[in-house]
Design an enzyme around this catalytic site. Structure first.
Site, short mmCIF file in Angstrom:
data_model
loop_
_atom_site.label_atom_id
_atom_site.label_comp_id
_atom_site.label_asym_id
_atom_site.label_seq_id
_atom_site.Cartn_x
_atom_site.Cartn_y
_atom_site.Cartn_z
CE LYS A 33 -86.26 -6.61 44.97
NZ LYS A 33 -85.91 -8.03 45.27
N GLY A 67 -73.27 2.85 50.26
CA GLY A 67 -73.85 2.16 49.11
C GLY A 67 -73.89 2.99 47.85
NE ARG A 92 -65.23 -0.39 52.33
CZ ARG A 92 -66.09 -1.41 52.35
NH1 ARG A 92 -65.64 -2.63 52.62
NH2 ARG A 92 -67.37 -1.23 52.11
#
Length: 406
Positions: free
Chosen positions: A211, A363, A40
């Site tokens: 999910k 992610g 980052r």
């Protein structure tokens, strides 16, 4: 979306407030905290170097972790980040162990053109004298105004926090004449925003993860915008249950089966689901496994898409002009159940080489393409996890909304 960028600003001699995303992992080495992964920091270097090259005086600030008590502060100081930045820039970086007050103000006022300063973790403002007050996280207006007063212009290059209305982004922006995007923020707006608002077609979205409940809004938004939506990962077994298939011990959300049925009915051929799975008798890399076509045997659980699903998904991706991928196809952390995810990563390289714009939405997907070693062969790897998700959901991100229009 034509936003003001850092190149639109006059920077020479200016104190340039820069919100960066230096929320990096730390590790302890010989009793000292060091940066464990500087991705980052490296990602923000182009914007920082541009400011310095134009004679700006860079005042950098970022959050780091979550501060819930005074005890959290020492381990989450920006000092090791400042040291790593100095190494990467090849020049001194002034670190000020404060978020407000005379020491910070004097240090900023002493900066000369082309010099850099980092002040302390903005989330130190969330705990004051042992009391949790969340001045940063709840966008305290006085704090935003104070930080804005420290500089002449404001550049926001922290896409990772763009989905949050904090004092260090929206709060400062409310108190300056103009807010500009840094190069990293500009790139996220161009790629993710472009995919959501005006994609070149055919537009294919690939949604994975565990999910349905985590990604339902994304799926619904992309079914309206994309030509095809591929679903894989653990959430696929909720859809399999909705189709009446036996799923053994696979992860699924019973309370989302009716919703999955409705999505299948509404989407028709636009929704592309797996046709086979790699099923295992336990959640372990050395589990007994087999390829299940249709029903999964009792005592087994689906941990990856199967070879026929890989070929189906590849056929859908062939000829795509825009592809957005968020979420793995299986338990890619285990080698025996990573094949589906890695195959998708490899196919994205192929479609990129054929002229498609390929975007990986942060992610686990980012981790997967890095593991495969193809991150640099795709069009864009997003730096924001939660921000990427909310952008794909079609939400307005406060950090982006606060950037001035051209």
């Amino acid at each position: 979306m034509a936003k003001l960028t850092v190149e639109d600003l006059e920077l020479k001699g200016k104190k340039v407030l820069m919100r960066v995303d230096f929320n990096v992992p730390l590790k302890e080495v010989d009793g000292q905290q060091e940066v464990a992964n500087d991705n980052r920091i490296v990602a923000a270097l182009p914007s920082i170097k541009y400011v310095l090259s134009q004679g700006g005086r860079a005042v950098l600030f970022s959050h780091l972790g979550r501060i819930k008590s005074e005890d959290d502060k020492p381990a989450l100081s920006m000092k090791p980040v400042a040291q790593r930045l100095a190494d990467l820039l090849g020049q001194p970086v002034t670190f000020v162990p404060a978020i407000e007050g005379p020491e910070l103000e004097d240090s900023i006022n002493k900066l000369e053109d082309g010099q850099v300063l980092i002040f302390e973790n903005t989330r130190y403002a969330d705990v004051v004298d042992g009391e949790v007050v969340k001045r940063e996280s709840k966008n305290d207006p006085d704090l935003g105004a104070y930080w804005a007063s420290l500089g002449d212009v404001f550049v926001n290059d922290a896409f990772g926090t763009a989905h949050r209305s904090h004092a260090s982004n929206a709060g400062i922006a409310a108190n300056v004449a103009q807010t500009a995007a840094g190069y990293l923020m500009e790139k996220e707006i161009k790629f993710l925003g472009g995919a959501v608002e005006n994609p070149e077609r055919p537009f294919v979205a690939i949604i994975g993860g565990a999910k349905v409940s985590d990604k339902i809004t994304i799926i619904q938004n992309l079914l309206e915008k994309a030509d095809k939506v591929i679903v894989g990962g653990g959430m696929a077994y909720t859809f399999a249950a909705a189709k009446g298939e036996k799923i053994g011990n696979s992860l699924y959300e019973e309370d989302k089966v009716e919703l999955a049925k409705q999505l299948i009915a509404d989407a028709g051929e636009k929704l592309v689901l797996p046709v086979d799975a790699v099923a295992a008798d336990k959640f372990a890399n050395d589990a007994d496994s087999y390829v299940a076509e249709g029903d999964i045997k009792d005592g087994y659980m689906g941990l990856d898409i199967g070879p026929k699903s890989v070929e189906l998904f590849k056929s859908v991706l062939a000829g795509a002009k825009t592809v957005v991928w968020n979420g793995p196809m299986g338990v890619f952390e285990m080698d025996n159940f990573a094949k589906g995810t890695l195959a998708i990563g490899e196919e994205l390289v192929n479609v990129t080489e054929n002229g498609a714009t390929t975007i990986v939405g942060g992610g686990d997907s980012t981790a997967a393409v890095q593991q495969l070693g193809v991150a640099d062969k795709l069009s864009h790897i997003s730096t924001g996890g939660g921000a990427s998700l909310e952008y794909l959901e079609g939400k307005t991100l406060p950090g982006i909304a606060a950037i001035s229009e051209k």
